[in-house]
Design a protein around this motif. Sequence first.
Motif, PDB file in Angstrom:
ATOM      1  N   VAL A  10      55.777   1.982 -87.820  1.00  0.00           N
ATOM      2  CA  VAL A  10      57.140   2.215 -88.290  1.00  0.00           C
ATOM      3  C   VAL A  10      57.757   3.439 -87.631  1.00  0.00           C
ATOM      4  N   ASN A  11      59.069   3.412 -87.543  1.00  0.00           N
ATOM      5  CA  ASN A  11      59.844   4.610 -87.276  1.00  0.00           C
ATOM      6  C   ASN A  11      60.536   4.948 -88.593  1.00  0.00           C
ATOM      7  N   ALA A  12      61.382   5.948 -88.635  1.00  0.00           N
ATOM      8  CA  ALA A  12      62.006   6.352 -89.899  1.00  0.00           C
ATOM      9  C   ALA A  12      62.914   5.268 -90.462  1.00  0.00           C
ATOM     10  N   GLU A  13      63.630   4.573 -89.610  1.00  0.00           N
ATOM     11  CA  GLU A  13      64.529   3.508 -90.075  1.00  0.00           C
ATOM     12  C   GLU A  13      63.764   2.371 -90.740  1.00  0.00           C
ATOM     13  N   LEU A  14      62.607   2.025 -90.213  1.00  0.00           N
ATOM     14  CA  LEU A  14      61.808   0.920 -90.755  1.00  0.00           C
ATOM     15  C   LEU A  14      60.993   1.327 -91.982  1.00  0.00           C
ATOM     16  N   LEU A  15      60.783   2.615 -92.175  1.00  0.00           N
ATOM     17  CA  LEU A  15      59.934   3.094 -93.271  1.00  0.00           C
ATOM     18  C   LEU A  15      60.400   2.573 -94.634  1.00  0.00           C
ATOM     19  N   ARG A  16      61.704   2.489 -94.825  1.00  0.00           N
ATOM     20  CA  ARG A  16      62.255   2.039 -96.116  1.00  0.00           C
ATOM     21  C   ARG A  16      61.798   0.641 -96.504  1.00  0.00           C
ATOM     22  N   LEU A  17      61.414  -0.172 -95.523  1.00  0.00           N
ATOM     23  CA  LEU A  17      60.960  -1.544 -95.780  1.00  0.00           C
ATOM     24  C   LEU A  17      59.538  -1.603 -96.317  1.00  0.00           C
ATOM     25  N   TYR A  18      58.813  -0.495 -96.221  1.00  0.00           N
ATOM     26  CA  TYR A  18      57.382  -0.502 -96.542  1.00  0.00           C
ATOM     27  C   TYR A  18      56.975   0.531 -97.589  1.00  0.00           C
ATOM     28  N   ALA A  25      52.947   6.056 -88.222  1.00  0.00           N
ATOM     29  CA  ALA A  25      54.144   6.589 -87.568  1.00  0.00           C
ATOM     30  C   ALA A  25      53.782   7.746 -86.650  1.00  0.00           C
ATOM     31  N   LEU A  26      54.555   7.891 -85.604  1.00  0.00           N
ATOM     32  CA  LEU A  26      54.420   9.015 -84.683  1.00  0.00           C
ATOM     33  C   LEU A  26      55.543   9.995 -84.986  1.00  0.00           C
ATOM     34  N   ILE A  27      55.192  11.265 -85.151  1.00  0.00           N
ATOM     35  CA  ILE A  27      56.213  12.283 -85.376  1.00  0.00           C
ATOM     36  C   ILE A  27      56.044  13.425 -84.383  1.00  0.00           C
ATOM     37  N   GLN A  28      57.167  14.066 -84.096  1.00  0.00           N
ATOM     38  CA  GLN A  28      57.149  15.322 -83.360  1.00  0.00           C
ATOM     39  C   GLN A  28      57.211  16.423 -84.400  1.00  0.00           C
ATOM     40  N   VAL A  29      56.196  17.265 -84.439  1.00  0.00           N
ATOM     41  CA  VAL A  29      56.113  18.318 -85.447  1.00  0.00           C
ATOM     42  C   VAL A  29      57.248  19.316 -85.241  1.00  0.00           C
ATOM     43  N   VAL A  30      58.009  19.536 -86.309  1.00  0.00           N
ATOM     44  CA  VAL A  30      59.130  20.469 -86.281  1.00  0.00           C
ATOM     45  C   VAL A  30      58.808  21.720 -87.097  1.00  0.00           C
ATOM     46  N   ILE A  38      57.058  18.680 -91.581  1.00  0.00           N
ATOM     47  CA  ILE A  38      58.356  18.078 -91.318  1.00  0.00           C
ATOM     48  C   ILE A  38      58.367  17.727 -89.846  1.00  0.00           C
ATOM     49  N   GLY A  39      58.746  16.492 -89.571  1.00  0.00           N
ATOM     50  CA  GLY A  39      58.740  16.041 -88.189  1.00  0.00           C
ATOM     51  C   GLY A  39      59.882  15.103 -87.890  1.00  0.00           C
ATOM     52  N   LYS A  40      60.056  14.847 -86.611  1.00  0.00           N
ATOM     53  CA  LYS A  40      61.096  13.949 -86.139  1.00  0.00           C
ATOM     54  C   LYS A  40      60.435  12.655 -85.688  1.00  0.00           C
ATOM     55  N   SER A  41      60.886  11.547 -86.237  1.00  0.00           N
ATOM     56  CA  SER A  41      60.345  10.244 -85.887  1.00  0.00           C
ATOM     57  C   SER A  41      60.806   9.840 -84.487  1.00  0.00           C
ATOM     58  N   THR A  42      60.256   8.756 -83.985  1.00  0.00           N
ATOM     59  CA  THR A  42      60.600   8.299 -82.637  1.00  0.00           C
ATOM     60  C   THR A  42      62.031   7.800 -82.528  1.00  0.00           C
ATOM     61  N   ASP A  43      62.694   7.572 -83.670  1.00  0.00           N
ATOM     62  CA  ASP A  43      64.110   7.200 -83.659  1.00  0.00           C
ATOM     63  C   ASP A  43      65.003   8.393 -84.018  1.00  0.00           C
ATOM     64  N   ILE A  85      54.518  12.719 -74.873  1.00  0.00           N
ATOM     65  CA  ILE A  85      54.319  11.292 -75.078  1.00  0.00           C
ATOM     66  C   ILE A  85      55.680  10.618 -74.911  1.00  0.00           C
ATOM     67  N   ASP A  86      55.667   9.386 -74.508  1.00  0.00           N
ATOM     68  CA  ASP A  86      56.901   8.624 -74.356  1.00  0.00           C
ATOM     69  C   ASP A  86      57.316   8.089 -75.727  1.00  0.00           C
ATOM     70  N   THR A  87      58.149   8.834 -76.423  1.00  0.00           N
ATOM     71  CA  THR A  87      58.563   8.434 -77.769  1.00  0.00           C
ATOM     72  C   THR A  87      59.412   7.164 -77.739  1.00  0.00           C
ATOM     73  N   HIS A  88      60.131   6.949 -76.664  1.00  0.00           N
ATOM     74  CA  HIS A  88      60.930   5.724 -76.542  1.00  0.00           C
ATOM     75  C   HIS A  88      60.018   4.496 -76.532  1.00  0.00           C
ATOM     76  N   ALA A  89      58.926   4.554 -75.789  1.00  0.00           N
ATOM     77  CA  ALA A  89      57.982   3.428 -75.732  1.00  0.00           C
ATOM     78  C   ALA A  89      57.347   3.182 -77.101  1.00  0.00           C
ATOM     79  N   TYR A  90      56.974   4.247 -77.808  1.00  0.00           N
ATOM     80  CA  TYR A  90      56.385   4.087 -79.142  1.00  0.00           C
ATOM     81  C   TYR A  90      57.416   3.492 -80.098  1.00  0.00           C
TER      82      TYR A  90
END
Length: 106
Positions: A10-18, A25-30, A38-43, A85-90
């Motif tokens: 999942v990315n953040a947008e899809l998380l609500r479905l689950y 999920a992959l996050i960039q640590v903020v 707290i992190g930023k999702s791939t979206d 990491i290529d966040t777009h690919a993930y």
Amino acid sequence: MDTSNPSVFVNAELLRLYVGRQVRALIQVVQLDAGSVIGKSTDEIQLIVKGTPPFPLTKFVEVIGIADSDKSIQASIWNNFGDTIDTHAYNQLCLLANGEFKHLFI
């Protein structure tokens, strides 16, 4: 391989479905807080990951755990993914795993 409780990509947008289900999920640590990251999702949307991460954390971390809201995950597994990491690919992987090719992932 145990397939009895698969984790959905999942990315953040899809998380609500689950919410209430196991996700991955992959996050960039903020920011590191007591008991959460707290992190930023791939979206590019902010997520809160609860739990105790391993130290040291790299810039990018994949977490597996239960989605406890549309913006947070209670992590049980933390995987350091390094500092680049290529966040777009993930993110594309998340979209494929929840779209036309869902049957290949779950």
